[in-house]
Design a protein around this motif. Structure first.
Motif, short mmCIF file in Angstrom:
data_model
loop_
_atom_site.label_atom_id
_atom_site.label_comp_id
_atom_site.label_asym_id
_atom_site.label_seq_id
_atom_site.Cartn_x
_atom_site.Cartn_y
_atom_site.Cartn_z
N UNK A 160 0.86 -1.18 0.00
CA UNK A 160 0.00 0.00 0.00
C UNK A 160 0.90 1.23 0.00
N UNK A 161 0.72 2.10 -0.98
CA UNK A 161 1.57 3.29 -1.07
C UNK A 161 0.75 4.56 -0.92
N UNK A 162 1.36 5.55 -0.31
CA UNK A 162 0.75 6.89 -0.25
C UNK A 162 1.67 7.83 -0.99
N UNK A 163 1.11 8.54 -1.98
CA UNK A 163 1.93 9.39 -2.84
C UNK A 163 1.32 10.77 -2.96
N UNK A 164 2.16 11.71 -3.42
CA UNK A 164 1.71 13.04 -3.79
C UNK A 164 1.81 13.11 -5.31
N UNK A 165 0.67 13.33 -5.96
CA UNK A 165 0.62 13.24 -7.42
C UNK A 165 0.35 14.59 -8.06
N UNK A 176 -2.62 19.11 -8.84
CA UNK A 176 -1.48 19.75 -8.18
C UNK A 176 -1.27 19.18 -6.77
N UNK A 177 -0.38 18.20 -6.66
CA UNK A 177 0.01 17.68 -5.36
C UNK A 177 -1.09 16.97 -4.59
N UNK A 178 -1.95 16.25 -5.28
CA UNK A 178 -3.01 15.52 -4.59
C UNK A 178 -2.42 14.27 -3.94
N UNK A 179 -2.75 14.04 -2.66
CA UNK A 179 -2.29 12.84 -1.97
C UNK A 179 -3.25 11.69 -2.26
N UNK A 180 -2.68 10.58 -2.72
CA UNK A 180 -3.47 9.41 -3.11
C UNK A 180 -2.87 8.18 -2.45
N UNK A 181 -3.73 7.25 -2.08
CA UNK A 181 -3.29 6.01 -1.46
C UNK A 181 -3.85 4.84 -2.27
N UNK A 182 -3.00 3.90 -2.67
CA UNK A 182 -3.51 2.76 -3.42
C UNK A 182 -2.56 1.57 -3.31
N UNK A 183 -3.08 0.42 -3.76
CA UNK A 183 -2.34 -0.84 -3.67
C UNK A 183 -1.68 -1.14 -5.02
N UNK A 184 -0.45 -1.64 -4.97
CA UNK A 184 0.27 -2.00 -6.19
C UNK A 184 -0.07 -3.45 -6.56
N UNK A 185 -1.20 -3.59 -7.26
CA UNK A 185 -1.63 -4.94 -7.64
C UNK A 185 -0.73 -5.48 -8.76
N UNK A 219 3.34 12.91 -15.64
CA UNK A 219 3.08 12.61 -14.24
C UNK A 219 4.34 12.84 -13.40
N UNK A 220 4.15 13.43 -12.23
CA UNK A 220 5.22 13.57 -11.25
C UNK A 220 4.66 13.01 -9.93
N UNK A 221 5.27 11.90 -9.47
CA UNK A 221 4.75 11.21 -8.28
C UNK A 221 5.84 11.11 -7.21
N UNK A 222 5.57 11.69 -6.05
CA UNK A 222 6.48 11.60 -4.91
C UNK A 222 5.94 10.55 -3.94
N UNK A 223 6.76 9.54 -3.64
CA UNK A 223 6.34 8.48 -2.72
C UNK A 223 6.51 8.99 -1.29
N UNK A 224 5.39 9.09 -0.57
CA UNK A 224 5.41 9.61 0.80
C UNK A 224 5.61 8.50 1.83
N UNK A 225 4.95 7.35 1.59
CA UNK A 225 5.04 6.27 2.57
C UNK A 225 4.76 4.93 1.91
N UNK A 226 5.48 3.89 2.36
CA UNK A 226 5.25 2.52 1.90
C UNK A 226 4.76 1.69 3.07
N UNK A 227 3.81 0.80 2.78
CA UNK A 227 3.27 -0.10 3.80
C UNK A 227 3.14 -1.50 3.22
N UNK A 228 3.56 -2.47 3.99
CA UNK A 228 3.34 -3.86 3.57
C UNK A 228 1.93 -4.25 3.98
#
Length: 434
Positions: A160-165, A176-185, A219-228
């Protein structure tokens, strides 16, 4: 005036109209009187020009006016014809000894329906559907109850990743810098997923993506947090986690099966109704001449040409070949006419009608769909003929579909026998991962 049938081609009737010498003379006399009231000739007051002078000075205009007089008689004679196109003049002869007109009348085409008893519709086998439904819902619940923990390593499938997109199109910022959270299926091959696998928190990923409309987005994506994510085992304990009402996995499965059964009954009814109308249209035989389709297509093409951008786009879609575009329009009209006339004929044969009361009874459903009050929905139905007719058409289709379902044969098929829609999501900008 005499009318003779010269030829019949499906819905096209070619008539020959014969006007004798006296009828032609009367038409010319009427035309002459009207013309003499309008023309201006030096030395005469308007409306006082002698008819003989009008005849000599304006022979072509008089001929045209005489034509119009005779044409008015033909139009009146054909006023009761149920036509889908204007009357077409094929040929004419206009002289003192008599006149002859050859005209083409494109009638509303007849349609022949296949008996409802011969329809064979398919519905999904309920046990198979419920088995798959329960299986999929358990997977969804398993995903929803995954154990999430922060991780330091590189992103992997299932994380599960949280990014700024941020998304750009040309010089414009779409997001512009929307924070999104999703799973890397693992089965998701979109760049928004594949480009992040292997990256770490703090990394910035940039890429471009082209869409069907021809636009390119950056697209410009900054990875804010990684979760297993650790998926729980599907067991009795899992069932208790989902809902404290369940003591065992079997109880959870039974609840999901009941839920699935309700969904199945609702969706199967709509599926069969849609399938019934589709088969009604596909199997009907429309008695229409290709010349009628050509004339309809030519009229539509001329209208499209008046909107240059639309015309050029459609032409490009057909390999810049106007003949291919015309054929495409013909096929469109054939399908539209089949749909319209098949529905009308089915309603006529089965004595199906819809009352005002039935139409206005839909106001409550419309109010929910439109997000307005019931009274407002009723007001729209009263004052918007297009909305009123659309609701009426939908109710007629439902009644026809139900009439088909009462007589047709319905067979069960396994889910794997039904062709699934494999269309790709590639028409809009991705701003969400899940």
């Amino acid at each position: 005036m005499k009318r003779n049938v010269v030829n019949v081609d499906e819905n096209i009737v070619t008539y020959e109209y014969l006007f004798d010498q006296e009828e032609t003379r009367m038409a010319e006399s009427n035309a002459l009187k009207k013309l003499s009231q309008r023309v201006e000739v030096p030395g005469f007051r308007k409306g006082k020009v002698p008819e003989q002078i009008v005849r000599v000075r304006f022979p072509e205009t008089l001929k045209a006016e005489t034509f119009e007089e005779l044409w008015a008689s033909i139009s009146k004679d054909l006023s009761d014809e149920d036509r889908i196109l204007p009357i077409y003049l094929v040929d004419f002869e206009l002289n003192e000894s008599g006149s002859k007109f050859t005209v083409e009348v494109h009638r509303r085409p007849a349609v022949q329906l296949k008996p409802f008893e011969e329809f064979e519709l398919k519905k999904l086998d309920k046990p198979s559907v419920l088995e798959r439904y329960v299986e999929e819902r358990l997977k969804e619940l398993q995903q929803a109850h995954a154990i999430v923990q922060p991780k330091d390593g590189p992103a992997e499938h299932g994380d599960l990743v949280r990014v700024k997109m941020t998304i750009f199109s040309a010089d414009k910022t779409i997001l512009d810098g929307k924070e999104v959270e999703y799973v890397l299926h693992a089965d998701d091959d979109r760049p928004i997923v594949t480009e992040l696998v292997g990256k770490r928190a703090g990394d910035i990923v940039e890429f471009e993506k082209s869409f069907e409309d021809g636009k390119v987005y950056r697209y410009k994506i900054e990875i804010l947090q990684l979760n297993s994510r650790t998926l729980p085992a599907i067991s009795d304990e899992f069932a208790k986690t989902v809902n404290s009402e369940y003591e065992t996995l079997q109880q959870l499965k039974e609840a999901l099966e009941k839920e699935g059964s309700e969904v199945y009954e609702r969706d199967t009814k709509h599926f069969l109704q849609d399938q019934a109308i589709d088969m009604l249209i596909r199997t009907c035989e429309l008695k229409i001449s290709d010349r009628t389709l050509e004339r309809l297509a030519e009229q539509a093409l001329e209208d499209i040409k008046s909107r240059r951008d639309e015309y050029e786009k459609l032409l490009k879609d057909h390999q810049n070949d106007e003949k291919k575009l015309l054929e495409s329009i013909k096929r469109y009209y054939l399908q539209q006419l089949k749909a319209e006339y098949a529905i009308d004929e089915a309603a006529r044969l089965n004595h199906i009608e819809v009352s005002d009361e039935e139409i206005f009874s839909q106001a409550e459903k419309l109010a929910v769909a439109w997000g307005i009050s019931v009274e407002r929905a009723k007001s729209i139905l009263r004052n918007r003929k297009d909305v009123y007719e659309d609701v009426k058409d939908q109710l007629i289709k439902q009644k026809i579909a139900d009439a088909i379902l009462e007589k047709c044969k319905i067979v069960d098929v396994k889910p794997e026998e039904v062709k699934e829609d494999g269309s790709e999501r590639n028409s809009t900008v991705d701003t969400n991962g899940d």
